[in-house]
Design an enzyme around this catalytic site. Structure first.
Site, mmCIF file in Angstrom:
data_model
loop_
_atom_site.group_PDB
_atom_site.id
_atom_site.type_symbol
_atom_site.label_atom_id
_atom_site.label_comp_id
_atom_site.label_asym_id
_atom_site.label_seq_id
_atom_site.Cartn_x
_atom_site.Cartn_y
_atom_site.Cartn_z
ATOM 1 N N GLU A 1 -0.963 28.250 72.915
ATOM 2 C CA GLU A 1 -0.526 27.541 74.127
ATOM 3 C C GLU A 1 0.680 26.677 73.757
ATOM 4 O OE1 GLU A 1 -2.441 24.672 77.392
ATOM 5 O OE2 GLU A 1 -3.870 25.704 76.103
ATOM 6 N N LEU A 2 1.772 26.806 74.480
ATOM 7 C CA LEU A 2 3.045 26.175 74.120
ATOM 8 C C LEU A 2 2.920 24.659 73.879
ATOM 9 C CD1 LEU A 2 6.184 26.593 73.869
ATOM 10 C CD2 LEU A 2 6.306 25.893 76.266
ATOM 11 N N ASP A 3 3.348 24.215 72.702
ATOM 12 C CA ASP A 3 3.435 22.792 72.347
ATOM 13 C C ASP A 3 2.127 22.032 72.599
ATOM 14 O OD1 ASP A 3 6.110 23.195 71.663
ATOM 15 O OD2 ASP A 3 6.816 22.733 73.679
ATOM 16 N N GLY B 1 19.564 22.995 61.567
ATOM 17 C CA GLY B 1 18.723 22.879 60.370
ATOM 18 C C GLY B 1 18.730 21.504 59.732
ATOM 19 N N SER B 2 18.953 20.453 60.535
ATOM 20 C CA SER B 2 18.926 19.115 59.925
ATOM 21 C C SER B 2 17.507 18.735 59.499
ATOM 22 C CB SER B 2 19.536 18.061 60.864
ATOM 23 O OG SER B 2 18.723 17.866 61.988
ATOM 24 N N GLN C 1 14.621 10.045 63.582
ATOM 25 C CA GLN C 1 13.197 9.802 63.302
ATOM 26 C C GLN C 1 12.495 11.082 62.859
ATOM 27 O OE1 GLN C 1 11.833 6.834 62.997
ATOM 28 N NE2 GLN C 1 13.901 6.115 63.428
ATOM 29 N N GLU C 2 12.921 12.211 63.434
ATOM 30 C CA GLU C 2 12.320 13.492 63.040
ATOM 31 C C GLU C 2 12.468 13.721 61.547
ATOM 32 O OE1 GLU C 2 13.291 16.995 65.372
ATOM 33 O OE2 GLU C 2 13.673 15.778 67.133
ATOM 34 N N HIS D 1 8.437 18.873 67.699
ATOM 35 C CA HIS D 1 8.873 18.958 69.090
ATOM 36 C C HIS D 1 9.447 17.595 69.502
ATOM 37 C CE1 HIS D 1 8.991 20.418 73.181
ATOM 38 N NE2 HIS D 1 8.469 19.270 73.572
ATOM 39 N N MET E 1 13.694 28.257 68.002
ATOM 40 C CA MET E 1 13.667 28.184 69.461
ATOM 41 C C MET E 1 13.159 29.473 70.118
ATOM 42 S SD MET E 1 14.472 25.087 69.740
ATOM 43 C CE MET E 1 14.826 24.784 71.469
ATOM 44 N N ARG E 2 12.133 30.061 69.531
ATOM 45 C CA ARG E 2 11.495 31.226 70.140
ATOM 46 C C ARG E 2 10.009 30.949 70.290
ATOM 47 N NH1 ARG E 2 14.322 34.580 72.691
ATOM 48 N NH2 ARG E 2 12.707 36.168 72.429
ATOM 49 N N SER F 1 6.999 14.749 67.962
ATOM 50 C CA SER F 1 5.625 15.050 67.546
ATOM 51 C C SER F 1 5.642 16.228 66.587
ATOM 52 C CB SER F 1 4.776 15.468 68.754
ATOM 53 O OG SER F 1 4.883 14.536 69.817
ATOM 54 N N ASN G 1 4.942 22.771 63.869
ATOM 55 C CA ASN G 1 6.176 22.686 64.655
ATOM 56 C C ASN G 1 6.525 21.225 64.874
ATOM 57 O OD1 ASN G 1 8.327 23.601 66.376
ATOM 58 N ND2 ASN G 1 7.093 23.034 68.148
HETATM 59 C C1 GAR Z 1 14.997 19.180 66.813
HETATM 60 O O1 GAR Z 1 15.250 18.093 67.671
HETATM 61 C C2 GAR Z 1 13.624 19.751 67.083
HETATM 62 O O2 GAR Z 1 12.670 18.779 67.430
HETATM 63 C C3 GAR Z 1 13.911 20.658 68.244
HETATM 64 O O3 GAR Z 1 15.154 21.244 67.960
HETATM 65 C C4 GAR Z 1 15.924 20.352 67.151
HETATM 66 C C5 GAR Z 1 16.367 21.097 65.910
HETATM 67 O O4 GAR Z 1 17.282 20.369 65.170
HETATM 68 N N1 GAR Z 1 12.894 21.629 68.419
HETATM 69 C C6 GAR Z 1 12.494 22.084 69.599
HETATM 70 O O5 GAR Z 1 13.004 21.748 70.641
HETATM 71 C C7 GAR Z 1 11.368 23.102 69.534
HETATM 72 N N2 GAR Z 1 10.887 23.391 70.830
HETATM 73 P P1 GAR Z 1 17.663 20.813 63.685
HETATM 74 O O6 GAR Z 1 18.036 22.304 63.746
HETATM 75 O O7 GAR Z 1 18.855 19.984 63.338
HETATM 76 O O8 GAR Z 1 16.492 20.569 62.792
#
Ligand code: GAR
Length: 190
Positions: A145-147, A16-17, A175-176, A111, A92-93, A138, A109
């Site tokens: 359709e996935l991602d 959950g960062s 960066q996210e 990714h 992650m579902r 992104s 989302n």
């Molecule tokens: C993040 O890197 C996010 O982009 C990825 O999971 C991580 C979650 O980190 N998401 C996916 O891969 C979705 N398909 P967080 O729990 O610390 O936010």
């Protein structure tokens, strides 16, 4: 969407960062987090939400016999809030067509790749294996359709010679935390 603050639900599965970065910037983004849903009872992000005084809900996919049943339980819970947006932050579902249709155009989302490259899992290792010079993240709308939904914003990082999947994941995640709040704000200003 001009509402300020906009009501949002955040869905997580782990640390959950990204959720934390949204909590920290909620006022600037213009969001009110109505609830955080996790499909895992031990997700650290639940603690982050509680510490911020946000309602949490665990809905474990393992307790349902099908994806559709799990998603119906998610829909039932989310419908109590009538949110403006549903923000997937490390959830992650894969969501069913029924879920996506119920909240069409409202699901975002993040990714960890420069889509359309590397949909699905193990994005960082795949970028390294392909000798890419850049990786990134992104934020996109979720479709069935996935991602593959419309990309809202992307940010890239340089892949250095010494990078491995762990160091790259860390760089991209940093960066996210900047990218997701910006992208949510952009959607809300449309
Ligand atoms: C993040 O890197 C996010 O982009 C990825 O999971 C991580 C979650 O980190 N998401 C996916 O891969 C979705 N398909 P967080 O729990 O610390 O936010």
């Amino acid at each position: 969407m001009q509402k300020n603050p906009a009501n949002v639900i955040v869905m997580i599965s782990g640390s959950g960062s990204n959720l934390q970065s949204i909590i920290n910037k909620a006022d600037d983004i213009g969001v009110n987090i109505q609830s955080v849903i996790s499909n895992k009872a031990d997700a650290y992000g639940l603690k982050r939400a509680k510490d911020a005084g946000i309602t949490t809900q665990v809905i474990e996919h393992t307790k349902f016999s099908s994806r559709e049943d799990f998603d119906r339980a998610l829909i039932k819970y989310i419908n109590k809030f009538n949110p403006d947006l549903i923000i997937l932050a490390g959830f992650m579902r894969i969501l069913s067509d029924g879920f996506v249709a119920t909240f069409a155009g409202k699901i975002l989302n993040i990714h960890p790749s420069l889509l359309p490259k590397y949909k699905g899992l193990n994005t960082h290792q795949r970028a390294l294996d392909a000798d890419d010079t850049k990786a990134g993240a992104s934020v996109h709308f979720v479709t069935n359709e996935l991602d593959s939904g419309e990309i809202i914003l992307q940010e890239s990082v340089t892949i250095d010679a010494h990078d491995n999947a762990t160091t790259l994941a860390k760089k991209v995640l940093e960066q996210e935390h900047i990218l997701y709040p910006k992208a949510i704000k952009k959607v809300l200003q449309r």
